[in-house]
Scaffold this active site. Structure first.
Site, PDB file in Angstrom:
ATOM      1  N   HIS A 306       0.839  -1.184   0.000  1.00  0.00           N
ATOM      2  CA  HIS A 306       0.000   0.000   0.000  1.00  0.00           C
ATOM      3  C   HIS A 306       0.882   1.245   0.000  1.00  0.00           C
ATOM      4  CE1 HIS A 306      -3.055   2.948   1.289  1.00  0.00           C
ATOM      5  NE2 HIS A 306      -3.948   2.079   0.850  1.00  0.00           N
ATOM      6  N   ASP A 363      -7.904  -4.055  -0.738  1.00  0.00           N
ATOM      7  CA  ASP A 363      -8.453  -4.237  -2.081  1.00  0.00           C
ATOM      8  C   ASP A 363      -8.424  -5.703  -2.499  1.00  0.00           C
ATOM      9  OD1 ASP A 363      -8.870  -1.436  -2.611  1.00  0.00           O
ATOM     10  OD2 ASP A 363      -6.703  -1.247  -2.747  1.00  0.00           O
TER      11      ASP A 363
END
Length: 428
Positions: A306, A363
């Site tokens: 991330h 995600d």
């Protein structure tokens, strides 16, 4: 305000820049008067080193892997709260009492219907229009139907608009889906929860009874909580920038949805599913893992690591158990899920992934969950927008009430042609 300013010396200037300190997080250099004092701007592409506002809503510590809404760790809210309570917290700064929550839920529930004439908007779109295109258009059009909540300087109108947006976004999202598959719109049901009502509007049809699966309802609510806000990201900054001009709240949220549509922002979980489809089967995973480790190969493993969280994504930790629970409940037989679970196992055990801190992010898991629940990939970003609306609204309200806020006006480092004289056509 710190008593120890930062001294900046050079190019014939010597200035003291005030240093501001928040309740947590790094200190901030106040450069508001830098241009006036030095005739120079700062250069910060993407504003990644610039605090564009002061906020009390969401705090992220990327190094520690922490996410807090109004001071509450996301792990605690995910375990003990629900989305309506989180919406109240983001809007008002405190968790509601029992009476406050009951009234808030009632108010949101009884604002979920759309003006009937809005239904005609959908027939203006092509049948194969992307749901996010529909969302941008219809949400922006709300300002044409709810004139009594567009005066941004009236606190009551701002709150009415806030409630309307949080309430109506699921209805618009479900209608965008129904339109794309040629099914009749399903009206909201006031006896269902926020998440349950959305699932009902998405997947029920008039010809048969539909019962909301409580495990899927819980997973949907959790996804909403985890995506409700994420500090000053691209779409939130877009909402604030649009709002800084005095635009009405419906236009500001439509602008946020448009920004979220970008694959580098809201489309990450869709990109993750596409990657899993490209891998195809478990036996091909070693090939793609080797490619991911090869710096000369452009292939990237989507859904791992991330930009903000340098250690691990705290939302992914919460989502992992839910993903396994949903897959077990539905018993879906799909090679894609086998690939996802094997990739997860490798990422949590392979020294390369551990060293690079390429852990599965939110995600990765949300994409797996949503596909298992029956959502087409083009709806993934729509769901992101649905959840994030609560955060956008809270950020927008905070910006309107901030006396130091000015209309957004970034500067530039101009590298084009200097001033020159016009040359007549015959002389060129």
């Amino acid at each position: 305000m710190s008593n120890d300013p930062l001294k900046l010396t050079g190019n014939g200037h010597e200035v003291d820049l005030p240093v501001m300190e928040g309740s947590v997080g790094p200190k901030v250099i106040d450069i508001r008067k830098l241009y006036a004092q030095t005739d120079m701007f700062t250069f910060d592409p993407g504003f990644t080193s610039t605090a564009s506002c002061e906020s009390k809503i969401t705090y992220i510590d990327g190094e520690k892997g922490e996410l807090q809404y109004r001071g509450y760790p996301i792990e605690q809210l995910a375990a003990d709260s629900d989305f309506m309570e989180v919406c109240y917290l983001l809007l008002f700064g405190e968790l509601p009492t029992k009476a406050e929550k009951e009234k808030f839920v009632w108010d949101i529930t009884h604002h979920t219907m759309l003006h009937e004439q809005l239904h005609r908007f959908f027939s203006g779109f092509r049948r194969d229009a992307h749901p996010m295109a529909i969302m941008v258009g219809v949400v922006g059009a709300l300002a044409a139907f709810y004139h009594d909540s567009t005066e941004i300087n009236d606190p009551h109108q701002r709150m009415v608009a806030s409630y309307r947006l949080i309430a109506k976004i699921p209805t618009i999202a479900a209608m965008a889906y129904k339109y794309s598959v040629g099914q009749p719109f399903v009206y909201p049901s006031n006896d269902l929860s926020y998440a349950g009502n959305f699932l009902n509007m998405m997947f029920s049809v008039p010809s048969e009874d539909y019962k909301v699966n409580p495990i899927l309802e819980e997973a949907m609510d959790l996804i909403f909580i985890l995506h409700a806000d994420h500090e000053q990201n691209a779409s939130t900054s877009t909402v604030r920038l649009a709002g800084s001009s005095g635009a009405n709240p419906f236009a500001c949220i439509a602008a946020g949805i448009a920004c979220l549509w970008g694959p580098a922002h809201g489309g990450a979980n869709e990109a993750c599913l596409n990657m899993l489809g490209e891998i195809g089967t478990v036996d091909r995973i070693p090939e793609f893992v080797a490619r991911a480790k090869d710096k000369s190969d452009p292939f990237r493993l989507m859904g791992f690591g991330h930009r903000v969280y340098k250690n691990f994504d705290p939302r992914a930790t919460v989502m992992r158990d839910t993903a396994h629970k949903v897959l077990k409940e539905l018993g879906v037989d799909d090679p894609l899920f086998d690939v996802a679970m094997e990739l997860e196992k490798i990422a949590l055990e392979d020294p390369y992934f551990i060293e690079k801190k390429l852990y599965p992010n939110v995600d990765f898991y949300s994409g797996v969950i949503l596909k298992a629940m029956g959502f087409p990939t083009e709806m993934f970003t729509v769901l992101f927008a649905l959840a994030r609306t609560s955060g956008w609204i809270a950020q927008w309200n905070e910006m309107i009430e901030d006396p130091t806020q000015k209309i957004g006006r970034p500067r530039q480092l101009f590298t084009g042609t200097p001033k020159r004289d016009y040359v007549e056509l015959d002389e060129r």
